[in-house]
Design a protein around this motif. Sequence first.
Motif, mmCIF file in Angstrom:
data_model
loop_
_atom_site.group_PDB
_atom_site.id
_atom_site.type_symbol
_atom_site.label_atom_id
_atom_site.label_comp_id
_atom_site.label_asym_id
_atom_site.label_seq_id
_atom_site.Cartn_x
_atom_site.Cartn_y
_atom_site.Cartn_z
ATOM 1 N N PHE A 169 -39.988 -0.689 -8.311
ATOM 2 C CA PHE A 169 -39.733 -0.200 -7.412
ATOM 3 C C PHE A 169 -40.496 0.820 -8.368
ATOM 4 C CE2 PHE A 169 -37.372 -1.879 -4.277
ATOM 5 C CZ PHE A 169 -37.813 -1.756 -3.134
ATOM 6 N N GLU A 196 -40.940 4.740 6.950
ATOM 7 C CA GLU A 196 -39.736 5.243 7.312
ATOM 8 C C GLU A 196 -38.868 5.567 6.563
ATOM 9 O OE1 GLU A 196 -37.876 0.731 8.314
ATOM 10 O OE2 GLU A 196 -39.795 0.845 8.729
ATOM 11 N N GLU A 197 -37.708 6.282 6.541
ATOM 12 C CA GLU A 197 -36.825 6.587 5.765
ATOM 13 C C GLU A 197 -35.610 5.783 5.826
ATOM 14 O OE1 GLU A 197 -33.525 9.987 6.555
ATOM 15 O OE2 GLU A 197 -33.867 8.734 8.312
ATOM 16 N N HIS A 198 -35.688 5.720 4.339
ATOM 17 C CA HIS A 198 -34.662 4.077 4.061
ATOM 18 C C HIS A 198 -35.535 3.180 3.703
ATOM 19 C CE1 HIS A 198 -32.018 7.389 4.109
ATOM 20 N NE2 HIS A 198 -31.452 7.358 5.180
ATOM 21 N N PHE A 199 -36.587 2.908 3.994
ATOM 22 C CA PHE A 199 -37.292 2.548 3.552
ATOM 23 C C PHE A 199 -37.724 1.400 2.326
ATOM 24 C CE2 PHE A 199 -41.482 0.939 1.658
ATOM 25 C CZ PHE A 199 -41.731 -0.991 2.484
ATOM 26 N N PHE A 200 -37.064 2.147 0.980
ATOM 27 C CA PHE A 200 -36.963 1.087 -0.660
ATOM 28 C C PHE A 200 -35.680 1.076 -0.338
ATOM 29 C CE2 PHE A 200 -40.127 4.330 -3.671
ATOM 30 C CZ PHE A 200 -40.842 3.811 -2.744
ATOM 31 N N ARG A 201 -34.717 1.344 0.079
ATOM 32 C CA ARG A 201 -33.726 1.083 -0.069
ATOM 33 C C ARG A 201 -33.675 0.305 0.682
ATOM 34 N NH1 ARG A 201 -29.426 2.011 2.897
ATOM 35 N NH2 ARG A 201 -29.262 3.715 3.810
ATOM 36 N N SER A 207 -32.574 5.332 -7.805
ATOM 37 C CA SER A 207 -32.069 5.394 -6.908
ATOM 38 C C SER A 207 -33.680 4.760 -5.584
ATOM 39 C CB SER A 207 -31.209 5.289 -6.303
ATOM 40 O OG SER A 207 -30.989 6.468 -5.222
ATOM 41 N N PRO A 208 -33.403 3.834 -5.112
ATOM 42 C CA PRO A 208 -34.620 3.382 -4.636
ATOM 43 C C PRO A 208 -34.502 4.941 -2.865
ATOM 44 C CG PRO A 208 -33.053 1.343 -4.692
ATOM 45 C CD PRO A 208 -32.179 2.791 -4.727
ATOM 46 N N ASP A 209 -33.388 5.333 -2.642
ATOM 47 C CA ASP A 209 -33.642 6.859 -2.175
ATOM 48 C C ASP A 209 -34.465 7.518 -2.987
ATOM 49 O OD1 ASP A 209 -33.329 6.692 0.498
ATOM 50 O OD2 ASP A 209 -31.343 7.625 0.612
ATOM 51 N N GLY A 242 -29.239 -0.981 -1.022
ATOM 52 C CA GLY A 242 -29.919 -0.306 -2.169
ATOM 53 C C GLY A 242 -28.878 0.915 -2.379
ATOM 54 N N ASN A 266 -27.329 3.374 -4.885
ATOM 55 C CA ASN A 266 -26.874 3.061 -6.184
ATOM 56 C C ASN A 266 -25.381 3.778 -6.030
ATOM 57 O OD1 ASN A 266 -26.554 5.766 -6.058
ATOM 58 N ND2 ASN A 266 -28.095 6.071 -8.302
ATOM 59 N N MET A 273 -35.799 7.759 -5.036
ATOM 60 C CA MET A 273 -37.567 7.431 -5.313
ATOM 61 C C MET A 273 -38.316 7.364 -4.862
ATOM 62 S SD MET A 273 -37.212 3.264 -7.205
ATOM 63 C CE MET A 273 -36.737 3.426 -9.116
ATOM 64 N N GLN A 274 -37.944 6.764 -2.750
ATOM 65 C CA GLN A 274 -38.989 7.062 -1.912
ATOM 66 C C GLN A 274 -39.269 8.701 -2.140
ATOM 67 O OE1 GLN A 274 -37.226 4.797 1.061
ATOM 68 N NE2 GLN A 274 -38.993 6.371 2.575
#
Lengths: 416, 117
Positions: free
Chosen positions: A39, A4-9, B16-18, A138, A140, B20-21
Amino acid sequence: MEIEEHFFRHESGRIVAALTRLFGVGNLALAEDVTQDAFCRAMETWKLRGLPKNPSAWLMTVAKNRALDILRRKHTARAAEPELTRFLESEWTLVPTVEEAFSARAVKDSQLRMMFSCCHPRISEEAQIALILHILCGFNVMEIAQAFMSSHAAIEQRITRAKKILAESTTLFDLDDTEFPSRLSAVLQALYLLFNEGYHGSSPEAAVRMELCQEAILLINLLIEQPVLVTPRSYALAALMYLNAARLPARLDGSDNLVSFFEQDRSLWDHNLIAEGQALLDLSASGTELTRYHIEAAIAAMHTSAARSEDTDWKQIVSLYDMLMAIHPSPVIALNRAIAIAQLDGPEQGLREIGVIHDLHRLSSYPFYPAALGELEFRRGNYPVAKAHFSSALALARSTMERNFLQRRIDTCKKS
Amino acid sequence: MTEFVYFYRGYEQPASPDEMQKKTAKWMTWLKDLSDKGHVKSLGEPLQPFGKVVKGAKKQVIDGPYAEAKDVVGGYSIIVAKDIEQAVAFSLGCPIFEDGGSVEVRPIAPLELGDGN
């Protein structure tokens, strides 16, 4: 398979919170490094190998193993909760304790405690929001700077200072603390400001603003999911967010033009959100406390319950604005009240109300102030005056969307 | 058909995580597309950016590789193409170029005594 969108965040916020509980707040930087590392590993591996079966568990495992490694080698000063430290010092209990810290319930708990920690009374409101966005959501520094139309340096400084204050505490805020009620006020205020930044904010990018609203909703959900912590005003703020967010899809047309509230296509409103918002508003109606969140949510509900613009109960809305002015007076609220009065008693009355707003000078750089004047003069048929007001508003506009909207109003004045 | 190795060089960490994704998704899309067309023999492996280098008659062990971040091999894949031109053409969609990285395209030397390439 897609994530899903922004999963990493979102995972980043969860993992940092869980690790901070294990390492102690003084070791926030370490928690952030371990998270960043997890990550990087995910990215390097997944980009070639594709996604694992359970991406979330994969990331958690990497972070957990690294945490075990760090705790075994006693790289952290004591994780200040004596209870936890005792368990982390013995190999017998170390693994289960770390496992437990990453359980779904514990992660949510850590996220909440982190949210309360970020709203420390010594951290300024602006910095609280930046910190929440950075640690829990999440984002930056660059992304936060873009969202708030601020410089990278300013946001960085804000976050660095705030982290210093945060690191002075040893543990995350304890939700049983006697300070809970006052800290809750600060948390609600921060989430309210975060949502408003998304809803009325200055960032020219619609996508960024939607994201801020979504983040605020995710965070308030964490709070109202906890039966022990939930208060009527938390429900009221959640209701306010849901009911306003429901109208977001109609605020822009197909070509990303702002659509005036009166011309919005109400079939585009999110009726699930409206129903949930209404249910939350009902839940907020208990206890003796009436907050600005209650009243603002009630106003939003008046709008969402009208099938057509002309069905709006402006009389009721005006009286809600009167209540809001009584408990939380501000020029922006007074301006909105004047617009509601214009709907009820005509544009002349609206203009008179605007004329007597206390502290009107505080609206001098607020583009919606001259825009409101322009709108009411236009309705009186005073087109040249309306056009002049719209031009003043245009000079104050903060984004292309606002500028285009006002330019279209100016063009309409010319034609009329 | 010949096999080629892509050496991915350049180790840029997104900020940033975003990001990276987004980056991860781009790589996955690019490789999946090549894979679906039957051009991937092995997706290969990612490499950590650090390690040891053993060298010389003295078998000296040093921390390495001592390269600029942009020259460090971050991973490899093995792909199948008609000739080196086609292998190069396939590499053009790799997201690594957005980060100033490079793809080194190297034919795998055939075992049998054929015409090779």
